[in-house]
Design a protein around this motif. Sequence first.
Motif, PDB file in Angstrom:
ATOM      1  N   VAL A 167     -37.996 -13.359  57.320  1.00 33.38           N
ATOM      2  CA  VAL A 167     -38.318 -12.043  57.429  1.00 33.38           C
ATOM      3  C   VAL A 167     -40.077 -12.336  57.584  1.00 33.38           C
ATOM      4  O   VAL A 167     -40.610 -12.522  56.538  1.00 33.38           O
ATOM      5  CB  VAL A 167     -37.944 -11.146  56.306  1.00 33.38           C
ATOM      6  CG1 VAL A 167     -38.401  -9.896  56.504  1.00 33.38           C
ATOM      7  CG2 VAL A 167     -36.299 -11.163  56.338  1.00 33.38           C
ATOM      8  N   PRO A 168     -40.268 -11.804  58.756  1.00 40.34           N
ATOM      9  CA  PRO A 168     -41.859 -11.877  59.024  1.00 40.34           C
ATOM     10  C   PRO A 168     -42.898 -11.014  57.974  1.00 40.34           C
ATOM     11  O   PRO A 168     -42.000  -9.926  57.332  1.00 40.34           O
ATOM     12  CB  PRO A 168     -42.035 -11.523  60.261  1.00 40.34           C
ATOM     13  CG  PRO A 168     -41.040 -11.529  60.855  1.00 40.34           C
ATOM     14  CD  PRO A 168     -39.711 -11.330  59.800  1.00 40.34           C
ATOM     15  N   ASP A 169     -43.892 -11.287  57.474  1.00 38.98           N
ATOM     16  CA  ASP A 169     -44.748 -10.664  56.541  1.00 38.98           C
ATOM     17  C   ASP A 169     -44.931  -9.411  57.281  1.00 38.98           C
ATOM     18  O   ASP A 169     -45.344  -9.097  58.395  1.00 38.98           O
ATOM     19  CB  ASP A 169     -46.010 -11.306  56.140  1.00 38.98           C
ATOM     20  CG  ASP A 169     -45.847 -12.414  55.494  1.00 38.98           C
ATOM     21  OD1 ASP A 169     -44.688 -12.510  54.698  1.00 38.98           O
ATOM     22  OD2 ASP A 169     -46.573 -13.375  55.386  1.00 38.98           O
ATOM     23  N   GLY A 170     -45.180  -8.212  56.106  1.00 34.76           N
ATOM     24  CA  GLY A 170     -45.561  -6.896  56.841  1.00 34.76           C
ATOM     25  C   GLY A 170     -44.364  -6.100  57.391  1.00 34.76           C
ATOM     26  O   GLY A 170     -44.599  -4.753  57.864  1.00 34.76           O
ATOM     27  N   GLU A 171     -43.117  -6.648  57.497  1.00 36.88           N
ATOM     28  CA  GLU A 171     -41.999  -5.950  57.951  1.00 36.88           C
ATOM     29  C   GLU A 171     -41.635  -4.865  56.858  1.00 36.88           C
ATOM     30  O   GLU A 171     -41.758  -5.106  55.827  1.00 36.88           O
ATOM     31  CB  GLU A 171     -40.787  -6.918  58.309  1.00 36.88           C
ATOM     32  CG  GLU A 171     -40.839  -7.540  59.464  1.00 36.88           C
ATOM     33  CD  GLU A 171     -40.451  -6.727  60.816  1.00 36.88           C
ATOM     34  OE1 GLU A 171     -40.183  -5.471  60.338  1.00 36.88           O
ATOM     35  OE2 GLU A 171     -40.497  -7.347  61.771  1.00 36.88           O
ATOM     36  N   LEU A 172     -41.321  -3.645  57.128  1.00 36.18           N
ATOM     37  CA  LEU A 172     -40.566  -2.536  56.221  1.00 36.18           C
ATOM     38  C   LEU A 172     -39.141  -2.925  56.263  1.00 36.18           C
ATOM     39  O   LEU A 172     -38.336  -2.602  57.193  1.00 36.18           O
ATOM     40  CB  LEU A 172     -41.004  -1.518  56.652  1.00 36.18           C
ATOM     41  CG  LEU A 172     -42.461  -0.891  56.696  1.00 36.18           C
ATOM     42  CD1 LEU A 172     -42.718   0.459  57.288  1.00 36.18           C
ATOM     43  CD2 LEU A 172     -42.813  -1.160  55.394  1.00 36.18           C
TER      44      LEU A 172
END
Length: 389
Positions: free
Chosen positions: A344-349
């Motif tokens: 899961v990429p950083d910053g994803e909600l």
Amino acid sequence: MRKIILYALGVLLLAGGVFGAKFIIDSKEVPQSAPTKTIKTVFVDTVQNARVPIIIPANGNLLAKRRVELYAEVQGVFDYSAKAFRTGQAYKKGQTLIRIDALEYKASVQSAKSDLYNQITAIMPDLRLDFPEIYPKWQTYLNAFDIKQPVPPLPEYDSEKERFFINGRGINTAYYNVKNLEERLLKYNITAPFDGVLIQALVTEGTLIRSGMMLGEFIDPEVYELQVAIAKEYADLLREGESVSLTNKAGTQRYSGKVNRINASIDQATQTVSVFIEVKDPSLKEGMYLKALIEAKKEENAISIDRSLVDDEDNIFVVKDTILRRLKVNPVYFSDEQVVVKGVPDGELILARQVPGAYSGMRVEVVSENNPENQPQDDSKAEKESIQE
């Protein structure tokens, strides 16, 4: 004729009423209800990948690390104990747990010692004539011989001739027979091997004890071990000496332990590995149920989320411009309530709570999980009625 005319007029009126009613019903326009769309309020978290420790939960019952099951190797009557031989009784190291009446056997030991003494005495004249150089040594041995004390070791041989002479007279055989009897006499007295507590007492004073009979169980209450079963997939992640957090069943007490041993064999029935955790605390008791949290490893660039957020195809929902989208993730560890995932990429909600009926493309209103001011007051306010499409 008059009646016919009246009947005809009635039929015409009735037919006219039916057709008129049908015309009015067909001409009435049914108002169409305007379609509504529900926008659900969802809670989200912003992803920040980090090092996530993988904690393996386990549970089990405490067992004393040092324990002795007391068995009788001889037969006789339970004669004496340093304290009342009862469950819960504490003994110091060296104190007598059980002494079995051995008067009859002790007499036979004394008789064997006397026979040995007589045999050595019988060879003394021959030693004085044939081996004058070793005579003083054996005379000293006889002078120190006390029938009430354990038999002292025989003098060392100075030559082959001396060894042949002594063995030929049966001195060695008699000596080792006495030592065997003395060792067996010691079994009539069972002493505490360490400071501990009697947790099981199966006999009392005056009981006739038989050989092979279990007498009780004695433990050291200072150190305990917790045996837990760990899935074989995580056995290679554990190391001896690792710290372990433990709690009681109610979760009100916490203890600290360490991994003491790891079994090298896998249980074929359960495919688990036994891990032994050593724990010390004055409040612990034998048989107490404890829960353990074993830190197996740390997973890099991962997050921990509620396992209900991951579907059967390893997807989670993310929010992009108020629209739900599915995202494929890589789960690396499942616990009872949490799952550690990667990818899961950083910053994803991502959704912080499960949304019933969620689907890809669903429009939502975002509320941050970490901002309590934006949370709705109750579930009825978690949905918002929008305008007509």
